[in-house]
Design an enzyme around this catalytic site. Structure first.
Site, mmCIF file in Angstrom:
data_model
loop_
_atom_site.group_PDB
_atom_site.id
_atom_site.type_symbol
_atom_site.label_atom_id
_atom_site.label_comp_id
_atom_site.label_asym_id
_atom_site.label_seq_id
_atom_site.Cartn_x
_atom_site.Cartn_y
_atom_site.Cartn_z
ATOM 1 N N GLU A 1 5.165 -3.263 12.417
ATOM 2 C CA GLU A 1 4.133 -2.247 12.176
ATOM 3 C C GLU A 1 2.944 -2.995 11.587
ATOM 4 O OE1 GLU A 1 5.920 1.262 13.532
ATOM 5 O OE2 GLU A 1 3.902 0.719 12.954
ATOM 6 N N ASN B 1 0.802 -1.235 0.000
ATOM 7 C CA ASN B 1 0.000 0.000 0.000
ATOM 8 C C ASN B 1 0.824 1.270 0.000
ATOM 9 O OD1 ASN B 1 0.846 -0.488 2.601
ATOM 10 N ND2 ASN B 1 -1.045 0.246 3.551
ATOM 11 N N GLY C 1 2.848 -4.837 7.880
ATOM 12 C CA GLY C 1 1.804 -5.626 7.227
ATOM 13 C C GLY C 1 0.763 -6.043 8.236
ATOM 14 N N PRO D 1 10.069 -6.367 -1.041
ATOM 15 C CA PRO D 1 8.792 -5.677 -1.200
ATOM 16 C C PRO D 1 7.675 -6.664 -1.546
ATOM 17 C CG PRO D 1 10.100 -5.407 -3.184
ATOM 18 C CD PRO D 1 10.965 -6.150 -2.202
ATOM 19 N N ALA D 2 6.434 -6.243 -1.375
ATOM 20 C CA ALA D 2 5.305 -7.099 -1.731
ATOM 21 C C ALA D 2 5.374 -7.439 -3.219
ATOM 22 C CB ALA D 2 3.990 -6.390 -1.419
HETATM 23 N N1 NDP Z 1 1.049 -0.820 10.756
HETATM 24 C C1 NDP Z 1 1.371 -0.416 9.549
HETATM 25 O O1 NDP Z 1 2.155 0.525 9.356
HETATM 26 C C2 NDP Z 1 0.773 -1.110 8.363
HETATM 27 C C3 NDP Z 1 -0.025 -2.236 8.475
HETATM 28 N N2 NDP Z 1 -0.562 -2.824 7.348
HETATM 29 C C4 NDP Z 1 -1.513 -3.932 7.496
HETATM 30 O O2 NDP Z 1 -1.248 -4.969 6.471
HETATM 31 C C5 NDP Z 1 -2.484 -5.394 5.912
HETATM 32 C C6 NDP Z 1 -2.562 -5.008 4.460
HETATM 33 O O3 NDP Z 1 -1.355 -5.237 3.826
HETATM 34 P P1 NDP Z 1 -1.035 -6.669 3.217
HETATM 35 O O4 NDP Z 1 0.080 -6.517 2.257
HETATM 36 O O5 NDP Z 1 -2.248 -7.370 2.732
HETATM 37 O O6 NDP Z 1 -0.519 -7.449 4.460
HETATM 38 P P2 NDP Z 1 0.179 -8.879 4.513
HETATM 39 O O7 NDP Z 1 0.520 -8.988 5.923
HETATM 40 O O8 NDP Z 1 -0.575 -9.961 3.846
HETATM 41 O O9 NDP Z 1 1.546 -8.754 3.621
HETATM 42 C C7 NDP Z 1 2.536 -7.862 4.020
HETATM 43 C C8 NDP Z 1 3.858 -8.356 3.445
HETATM 44 O O10 NDP Z 1 4.198 -9.606 4.050
HETATM 45 C C9 NDP Z 1 4.458 -10.599 3.061
HETATM 46 N N3 NDP Z 1 4.085 -11.897 3.587
HETATM 47 C C10 NDP Z 1 2.877 -12.485 3.628
HETATM 48 N N4 NDP Z 1 2.954 -13.682 4.259
HETATM 49 C C11 NDP Z 1 4.255 -13.854 4.615
HETATM 50 C C12 NDP Z 1 4.995 -14.899 5.283
HETATM 51 N N5 NDP Z 1 4.402 -16.001 5.732
HETATM 52 N N6 NDP Z 1 6.324 -14.728 5.476
HETATM 53 C C13 NDP Z 1 6.946 -13.606 5.039
HETATM 54 N N7 NDP Z 1 6.311 -12.587 4.399
HETATM 55 C C14 NDP Z 1 4.972 -12.724 4.188
HETATM 56 C C15 NDP Z 1 3.626 -10.150 1.881
HETATM 57 O O11 NDP Z 1 4.141 -10.691 0.702
HETATM 58 P P3 NDP Z 1 3.168 -11.071 -0.537
HETATM 59 O O12 NDP Z 1 1.888 -10.352 -0.336
HETATM 60 O O13 NDP Z 1 3.908 -10.645 -1.726
HETATM 61 O O14 NDP Z 1 3.022 -12.530 -0.418
HETATM 62 C C16 NDP Z 1 3.814 -8.635 1.952
HETATM 63 O O15 NDP Z 1 5.051 -8.285 1.371
HETATM 64 C C17 NDP Z 1 -3.548 -4.725 6.709
HETATM 65 O O16 NDP Z 1 -3.887 -5.491 7.829
HETATM 66 C C18 NDP Z 1 -2.894 -3.428 7.195
HETATM 67 O O17 NDP Z 1 -3.467 -2.879 8.317
HETATM 68 C C19 NDP Z 1 -0.274 -2.397 6.097
HETATM 69 C C20 NDP Z 1 0.544 -1.295 5.966
HETATM 70 C C21 NDP Z 1 1.082 -0.549 7.052
HETATM 71 O O1 LIG Z 2 1.171 1.544 5.454
HETATM 72 C C1 LIG Z 2 0.525 2.376 6.034
HETATM 73 O O2 LIG Z 2 -0.679 2.349 6.202
HETATM 74 C C2 LIG Z 2 1.306 3.521 6.554
HETATM 75 O O3 LIG Z 2 2.009 3.140 7.699
HETATM 76 C C3 LIG Z 2 0.385 4.633 6.885
HETATM 77 S S1 LIG Z 2 1.208 6.123 6.841
HETATM 78 O O4 LIG Z 2 2.489 5.982 7.564
HETATM 79 O O5 LIG Z 2 1.452 6.437 5.432
HETATM 80 O O6 LIG Z 2 0.295 7.023 7.498
#
Ligand code: NDP
Ligand SMILES: O=C(O)[C@H](O)CS(=O)(=O)O
Length: 492
Positions: free
Chosen positions: A265, A166, A243, A190-191
């Site tokens: 995070e 994101n 994530g 990265p994702a």
């Molecule tokens: N606190 C924060 O700052 C943030 C939190 N988030 C949270 O993340 C979610 C949305 O993002 P999303 O990308 O779907 O989250 P995911 O947790 O599914 O994925 C995050 C990253 O982790 C990787 N990943 C997934 N499974 C594994 C594993 N078993 N081992 C190692 N790496 C893995 C993914 O790779 P791939 O997808 O390529 O498999 C991706 O690069 C929401 O819950 C959101 O709230 C998101 C951004 C910021």
């Molecule tokens: O991935 C996210 O959602 C970010 O941590 C939010 S922010 O830092 O851009 O507010």
């Protein structure tokens, strides 16, 4: 099918920023087995390009190169590291338009937001480059006459990084900024949906003079394998992850075998509270920014909107009017405010939350359906009469759904706001100073926005409590997660 590689390269002033190989130990490489995966444009549904699908062996080479390069990099002065990071920052800003276009193409957010993310991401390189010169230790009065005590701080070593789709630029720089500033080696994974922004960072890092091995980018769909390599490779001293909480738990379990230091995070479930003494127009503006930024796909987006009974109807009407002004479309087109969701799974989650709420008594105020544009476009939506029994109360929607809850008293809404396993961001609008003081202290969150819907900045410590994470990113505190403290006791 559109040849969107050509399309995208034609948009760029510097087409070389669209790299399509992985960057390992200072070299541009293919996967050992020659495998690749597609990077698609979520607005068009077509393939931008393919990138290598790396595995554990290539990741291990990146880690070994980081371990080797890190020693010389750490031996440089903070000022020397700062000078390279300043060049990296300057190159990011000089190429902001191109980096924004690449980000929009692979992630979908509108170009204006993407360029904003580039500036936000670059600010972490600038900020931590400056902080590189201020890694202070301390002296402590000895506990015995012949003892002299000093404390120094040294880089933790090799860092493994896993980031989501994101914010494909800023989530990496919020981690590699402090890590590289203090003298660490950094391996970024990265994702799979959004590797191109990370590769463009590597192109510019190479130009800025980062030594080979200090910053590598592992492009891969084998996320679990890469995560295991990070957690099992003894050269890795730190894992940093952004994530979902679900994946964060998996990684923490894996990292436990090495007792590896972790920064997490994770997910959020942000309450956005509007009291009856709030400036309603300001509250609507804040709700729009907090809820619909990145089409609701941020961890700090308002996930539950609580409105005090006396202003509920007025706020709902004003919010719906603002939502109806959003312009949904391809983020590369002028005037678009709201892009597609990242994939069909995201669309289905928004639909699940809406249908669950309607089935339990909520009503649609505006939106509620897939957009006429098709694909993963969705109508920005406001739903009223939402109650605690609905999925959206405890699950992060991660999409353009604004659920409105009605409340009566301050104590009631603080209790409701805190009734979640998450604790990342929270927001409220009020003007009474006594109420502001009580509520900002009563909310169990790492971040509280008071009369604002946007809290993201490099100068402040970003992070969550409870199951929203471990550690802080940004601010001077963000350096500590990449430093080890050493206590030296000298007997004279
Ligand atoms: N606190 C924060 O700052 C943030 C939190 N988030 C949270 O993340 C979610 C949305 O993002 P999303 O990308 O779907 O989250 P995911 O947790 O599914 O994925 C995050 C990253 O982790 C990787 N990943 C997934 N499974 C594994 C594993 N078993 N081992 C190692 N790496 C893995 C993914 O790779 P791939 O997808 O390529 O498999 C991706 O690069 C929401 O819950 C959101 O709230 C998101 C951004 C910021
Ligand atoms: O991935 C996210 O959602 C970010 O941590 C939010 S922010 O830092 O851009 O507010």
């Amino acid at each position: 099918m559109l040849d969107s590689v050509t399309d995208l390269r034609a948009l760029l002033k510097d087409p070389s920023l669209l790299a399509t190989q992985a960057y390992v130990a200072g070299e541009w490489i293919d996967a050992d087995d020659g495998s690749t995966f597609e990077v698609t444009n979520p607005a068009r549904g077509d393939v931008i390009c393919t990138v290598p699908n790396l595995g554990r062996a290539e990741t291990a080479r990146a880690i070994a190169a980081a371990e080797k390069a890190q020693k010389e990099w750490a031996a440089r002065t903070g000022k020397e590291r700062a000078q390279v990071m300043r060049k990296w920052f300057d190159l990011m800003m000089a190429n902001q338009d191109d980096l924004g276009a690449i980000l929009t193409a692979e992630m979908g957010k509108p170009l204006a937001e993407a360029k904003g993310e580039i500036a936000y991401g670059a600010s972490f390189i600038e900020w931590f480059g400056e902080e590189a010169k201020r890694i202070y230790g301390e002296t402590i009065p000895g506990h015995q006459r012949d003892k002299r005590i000093t404390v120094i701080k040294q880089p933790i070593g090799v860092v493994g990084s896993i980031t989501p789709w994101n914010f494909p630029n800023a989530m990496i720089t919020r981690k590699c900024g402090p890590a590289i500033a203090v003298g660490c080696g950094f391996v970024a994974r990265p994702a799979a949906e959004t590797p191109l922004s990370a590769l463009a960072l590597a192109v510019l890092g190479e130009r800025a003079g980062l030594p080979k091995g200090i910053f590598s980018v592992i492009t891969s769909q084998r996320s679990s394998d890469i995560g295991k390599e990070f957690c099992e490779n003894h050269a890795v001293r730190k894992l940093t992850f952004t994530g979902s909480t679900e994946v964060g738990r998996i990684l923490l379990r894996q990292a436990a075998d090495q007792v590896m230091k972790c920064s997490m995070e994770l997910g959020g479930n942000a309450p956005f509270i509007v009291f009856d003494d709030a400036d309603l127009d300001a509250a609507v503006e804040g709700a729009m920014m907090s809820k619909f930024r990145n089409n609701g796909q941020t961890c700090v987006c308002a996930n539950r909107i609580y409105v005090q009974a006396g202003v509920y109807d007025a706020f709902a009407a004003k919010l719906a009017a603002a939502v109806n002004k959003l312009n949904v479309g391809d983020g590369l087109k002028d005037g678009v405010t709201t892009g597609p969701l990242i994939n069909m799974g995201a669309v289905e989650k928004v639909e699940e939350h809406i249908s669950d709420a309607l089935g339990k008594g909520a009503q649609i105020v505006t939106g509620g359906k897939r957009h006429d544009l098709g694909g993963t476009f969705f109508q920005p939506t406001v739903v009223a009469n939402v109650t605690d029994e609905m999925l959206v109360t405890n699950e992060e929607t991660f999409g353009p759904l604004a659920p409105l809850f009605k409340f009566e008293t301050e104590d009631e809404v603080i209790a409701k706001a805190n009734a979640t396993i998450f604790g990342l961001a929270s927001y409220f609008y009020a003007r009474d100073i006594g109420r502001i003081t009580r509520v900002q202290e009563g909310l169990e969150y790492g971040i509280v926005g008071v009369n604002t819907g946007i809290i993201s900045t490099e100068v402040a410590p970003f992070g969550g409590v409870k199951q929203s994470g471990l550690g802080r990113e940004g601010s001077r505190h963000g350096m500590e997660d990449y430093l080890e403290m050493k206590y030296i006791c000298l007997s004279i």
